[in-house]
Design a protein around this motif. Structure first.
Motif, PDB file in Angstrom:
ATOM      1  N   ALA A 189      -4.943 -49.049  65.751  1.00  0.00           N
ATOM      2  CA  ALA A 189      -4.763 -49.010  64.297  1.00  0.00           C
ATOM      3  C   ALA A 189      -3.855 -47.835  63.972  1.00  0.00           C
ATOM      4  O   ALA A 189      -4.183 -46.690  64.251  1.00  0.00           O
ATOM      5  CB  ALA A 189      -6.114 -48.855  63.592  1.00  0.00           C
ATOM      6  N   ARG A 190      -2.698 -48.113  63.364  1.00  0.00           N
ATOM      7  CA  ARG A 190      -1.699 -47.058  63.212  1.00  0.00           C
ATOM      8  C   ARG A 190      -1.251 -46.880  61.768  1.00  0.00           C
ATOM      9  O   ARG A 190      -1.250 -47.831  60.980  1.00  0.00           O
ATOM     10  CB  ARG A 190      -0.480 -47.383  64.082  1.00  0.00           C
ATOM     11  CG  ARG A 190       0.178 -48.697  63.761  1.00  0.00           C
ATOM     12  CD  ARG A 190       1.145 -49.159  64.834  1.00  0.00           C
ATOM     13  NE  ARG A 190       1.806 -50.415  64.468  1.00  0.00           N
ATOM     14  CZ  ARG A 190       2.976 -50.486  63.859  1.00  0.00           C
ATOM     15  NH1 ARG A 190       3.633 -49.363  63.563  1.00  0.00           N
ATOM     16  NH2 ARG A 190       3.512 -51.648  63.542  1.00  0.00           N
ATOM     17  N   LEU A 191      -0.869 -45.658  61.459  1.00  0.00           N
ATOM     18  CA  LEU A 191      -0.296 -45.328  60.159  1.00  0.00           C
ATOM     19  C   LEU A 191       1.138 -45.858  60.127  1.00  0.00           C
ATOM     20  O   LEU A 191       1.969 -45.466  60.931  1.00  0.00           O
ATOM     21  CB  LEU A 191      -0.309 -43.810  59.955  1.00  0.00           C
ATOM     22  CG  LEU A 191       0.317 -43.273  58.674  1.00  0.00           C
ATOM     23  CD1 LEU A 191      -0.434 -43.749  57.440  1.00  0.00           C
ATOM     24  CD2 LEU A 191       0.336 -41.726  58.712  1.00  0.00           C
ATOM     25  N   ILE A 192       1.421 -46.779  59.205  1.00  0.00           N
ATOM     26  CA  ILE A 192       2.737 -47.422  59.212  1.00  0.00           C
ATOM     27  C   ILE A 192       3.632 -46.983  58.060  1.00  0.00           C
ATOM     28  O   ILE A 192       4.823 -47.305  58.040  1.00  0.00           O
ATOM     29  CB  ILE A 192       2.611 -48.958  59.189  1.00  0.00           C
ATOM     30  CG1 ILE A 192       1.848 -49.424  57.942  1.00  0.00           C
ATOM     31  CG2 ILE A 192       1.943 -49.453  60.454  1.00  0.00           C
ATOM     32  CD1 ILE A 192       1.842 -50.944  57.775  1.00  0.00           C
ATOM     33  N   GLY A 193       3.100 -46.231  57.105  1.00  0.00           N
ATOM     34  CA  GLY A 193       3.925 -45.795  55.983  1.00  0.00           C
ATOM     35  C   GLY A 193       3.066 -45.472  54.781  1.00  0.00           C
ATOM     36  O   GLY A 193       1.857 -45.238  54.915  1.00  0.00           O
ATOM     37  N   ALA A 194       3.681 -45.456  53.603  1.00  0.00           N
ATOM     38  CA  ALA A 194       2.943 -45.103  52.393  1.00  0.00           C
ATOM     39  C   ALA A 194       3.652 -45.652  51.165  1.00  0.00           C
ATOM     40  O   ALA A 194       4.871 -45.798  51.140  1.00  0.00           O
ATOM     41  CB  ALA A 194       2.784 -43.594  52.280  1.00  0.00           C
ATOM     42  N   PHE A 195       2.844 -45.939  50.140  1.00  0.00           N
ATOM     43  CA  PHE A 195       3.365 -46.235  48.815  1.00  0.00           C
ATOM     44  C   PHE A 195       3.350 -44.956  47.990  1.00  0.00           C
ATOM     45  O   PHE A 195       2.480 -44.103  48.164  1.00  0.00           O
ATOM     46  CB  PHE A 195       2.496 -47.274  48.095  1.00  0.00           C
ATOM     47  CG  PHE A 195       2.401 -48.598  48.781  1.00  0.00           C
ATOM     48  CD1 PHE A 195       3.545 -49.312  49.101  1.00  0.00           C
ATOM     49  CD2 PHE A 195       1.168 -49.160  49.078  1.00  0.00           C
ATOM     50  CE1 PHE A 195       3.459 -50.548  49.715  1.00  0.00           C
ATOM     51  CE2 PHE A 195       1.067 -50.398  49.689  1.00  0.00           C
ATOM     52  CZ  PHE A 195       2.215 -51.086  50.013  1.00  0.00           C
ATOM     53  N   ARG A 196       4.301 -44.844  47.077  1.00  0.00           N
ATOM     54  CA  ARG A 196       4.284 -43.775  46.080  1.00  0.00           C
ATOM     55  C   ARG A 196       4.143 -44.438  44.720  1.00  0.00           C
ATOM     56  O   ARG A 196       4.940 -45.290  44.348  1.00  0.00           O
ATOM     57  CB  ARG A 196       5.579 -42.945  46.112  1.00  0.00           C
ATOM     58  CG  ARG A 196       5.781 -42.165  47.388  1.00  0.00           C
ATOM     59  CD  ARG A 196       7.106 -41.416  47.391  1.00  0.00           C
ATOM     60  NE  ARG A 196       7.142 -40.368  46.379  1.00  0.00           N
ATOM     61  CZ  ARG A 196       7.926 -40.385  45.305  1.00  0.00           C
ATOM     62  NH1 ARG A 196       8.725 -41.416  45.076  1.00  0.00           N
ATOM     63  NH2 ARG A 196       7.920 -39.393  44.456  1.00  0.00           N
ATOM     64  N   THR A 197       3.112 -44.040  43.974  1.00  0.00           N
ATOM     65  CA  THR A 197       2.897 -44.658  42.677  1.00  0.00           C
ATOM     66  C   THR A 197       2.015 -43.786  41.806  1.00  0.00           C
ATOM     67  O   THR A 197       1.075 -43.151  42.297  1.00  0.00           O
ATOM     68  CB  THR A 197       2.252 -46.046  42.821  1.00  0.00           C
ATOM     69  OG1 THR A 197       2.059 -46.632  41.521  1.00  0.00           O
ATOM     70  CG2 THR A 197       0.917 -45.979  43.532  1.00  0.00           C
ATOM     71  N   CYS A 198       2.339 -43.733  40.523  1.00  0.00           N
ATOM     72  CA  CYS A 198       1.490 -43.048  39.535  1.00  0.00           C
ATOM     73  C   CYS A 198       1.190 -41.600  39.937  1.00  0.00           C
ATOM     74  O   CYS A 198       0.111 -41.071  39.639  1.00  0.00           O
ATOM     75  CB  CYS A 198       0.186 -43.811  39.317  1.00  0.00           C
ATOM     76  SG  CYS A 198       0.403 -45.516  38.772  1.00  0.00           S
ATOM     77  N   GLY A 199       2.112 -40.966  40.634  1.00  0.00           N
ATOM     78  CA  GLY A 199       1.941 -39.566  40.980  1.00  0.00           C
ATOM     79  C   GLY A 199       1.092 -39.295  42.211  1.00  0.00           C
ATOM     80  O   GLY A 199       0.805 -38.137  42.515  1.00  0.00           O
ATOM     81  N   VAL A 200       0.684 -40.364  42.917  1.00  0.00           N
ATOM     82  CA  VAL A 200      -0.121 -40.168  44.126  1.00  0.00           C
ATOM     83  C   VAL A 200       0.527 -40.905  45.287  1.00  0.00           C
ATOM     84  O   VAL A 200       1.388 -41.770  45.102  1.00  0.00           O
ATOM     85  CB  VAL A 200      -1.576 -40.659  43.944  1.00  0.00           C
ATOM     86  CG1 VAL A 200      -2.283 -39.861  42.875  1.00  0.00           C
ATOM     87  CG2 VAL A 200      -1.603 -42.152  43.622  1.00  0.00           C
ATOM     88  N   LEU A 201       0.086 -40.549  46.490  1.00  0.00           N
ATOM     89  CA  LEU A 201       0.571 -41.195  47.698  1.00  0.00           C
ATOM     90  C   LEU A 201      -0.528 -42.121  48.224  1.00  0.00           C
ATOM     91  O   LEU A 201      -1.711 -41.763  48.211  1.00  0.00           O
ATOM     92  CB  LEU A 201       0.921 -40.142  48.750  1.00  0.00           C
ATOM     93  CG  LEU A 201       1.870 -40.591  49.865  1.00  0.00           C
ATOM     94  CD1 LEU A 201       3.278 -40.809  49.300  1.00  0.00           C
ATOM     95  CD2 LEU A 201       1.921 -39.547  50.974  1.00  0.00           C
TER      96      LEU A 201
END
Length: 253
Positions: free
Chosen positions: A186-198
């Motif tokens: 299970a791997r960290l694949i990225g992130a969304f940025r929205t509404c001031g949070v990650l």
């Protein structure tokens, strides 16, 4: 509810100045409508709508206040550009806790026993397309996490309750130490940025169910909490890891 969870509902109450009225906040309404008053009189205000002012808090507050004036069965069909006015935090009573419930369907669109052909058709279609989503327990101070299944794959989306830059630094510290994964495979694949949070996203081992995540998520939460509390400057390895995370971010709005 605005970007990550397909279907959820929660109750809020307006301040005495605005009538001390209970209002249901929902993730989504048919045709992206901002708000509706159902036949039973309950007011529903949606978060997944098309904003107009550039200030989501002002847009939602404006829709809520206008919805309070609707007749049963009527709806706001457009989000007009609001004039300057109160934002959501000015309209809601902070003493009333907001505890949204994740749903499997959009059954809240209609009151029990209510029938509306056009809404029923949209409801059936929306229920068929919904992304299965389940909450996963994490410490309150670390935000909210959700398991979801999309295109035959499972993911964990974690709305971290910290500033974007702090979360990026913390994830970089974990990635540089190879401790950002949930478990083997299970791997960290990225992130969304929205509404001031990650919102970091992990791709899970194929077939992983939400109820299997309690232990690995608890262990990761402990590591993430420690990393968030660390204020030392990033090392060269951590800076490289951070740059890699930045390159895999996706902006939602």
């Amino acid at each position: 509810m605005r970007e990550i969870v397909p279907s959820a509902v929660g109750t809020v109450r307006t301040t005495a100045e605005h009538g001390a009225v209970d209002v249901t906040i929902v993730s989504l309404l048919p045709d992206l409508m901002p708000a509706v008053r159902r036949e039973d009189g309950q007011v529903l205000v949606a978060l997944q709508t098309v904003g107009t002012s550039g200030d989501a808090s002002r847009d939602v507050a404006d829709a809520l206040l206008r919805a309070l004036e609707l007749e049963p069965g009527d709806a706001l069909t457009t989000n007009d550009l609001p004039e300057p006015g109160p934002r959501l935090q000015d309209v809601l009573d902070p003493a009333v806790p907001f505890e949204p419930e994740v749903r499997d369907e959009f059954d809240f669109w209609l009151a029990p026993g209510e029938h509306a052909h056009e809404v029923e058709a949209a409801l059936e279609n929306a229920n068929e397309l919904i992304v299965p989503t389940r909450p996963v327990a994490v410490p309150e101070e670390l935000g909210k996490a959700f398991w979801c299944r999309m295109n035959g794959k499972e993911f964990l989306r974690w709305v971290v309750a910290a500033a974007e830059e702090e979360t990026l630094d913390a994830l970089a510290r974990l990635a540089a130490r190879r401790t950002a994964a949930l478990e083997d495979g299970a791997r960290l694949i990225g992130a969304f940025r929205t509404c001031g949070v990650l919102v970091p996203v992990w791709e899970l081992v194929r077939g992983t169910e939400a109820d299997e995540l309690a232990e690995p998520v608890a262990a990761l939460a402990e590591r993430l909490g420690t990393a968030l509390r660390t204020t030392d400057p990033l090392t060269s390895d951590e800076r490289r890891a951070r740059a890699g995370l930045v390159s895999r971010q996706v902006n939602l709005r």
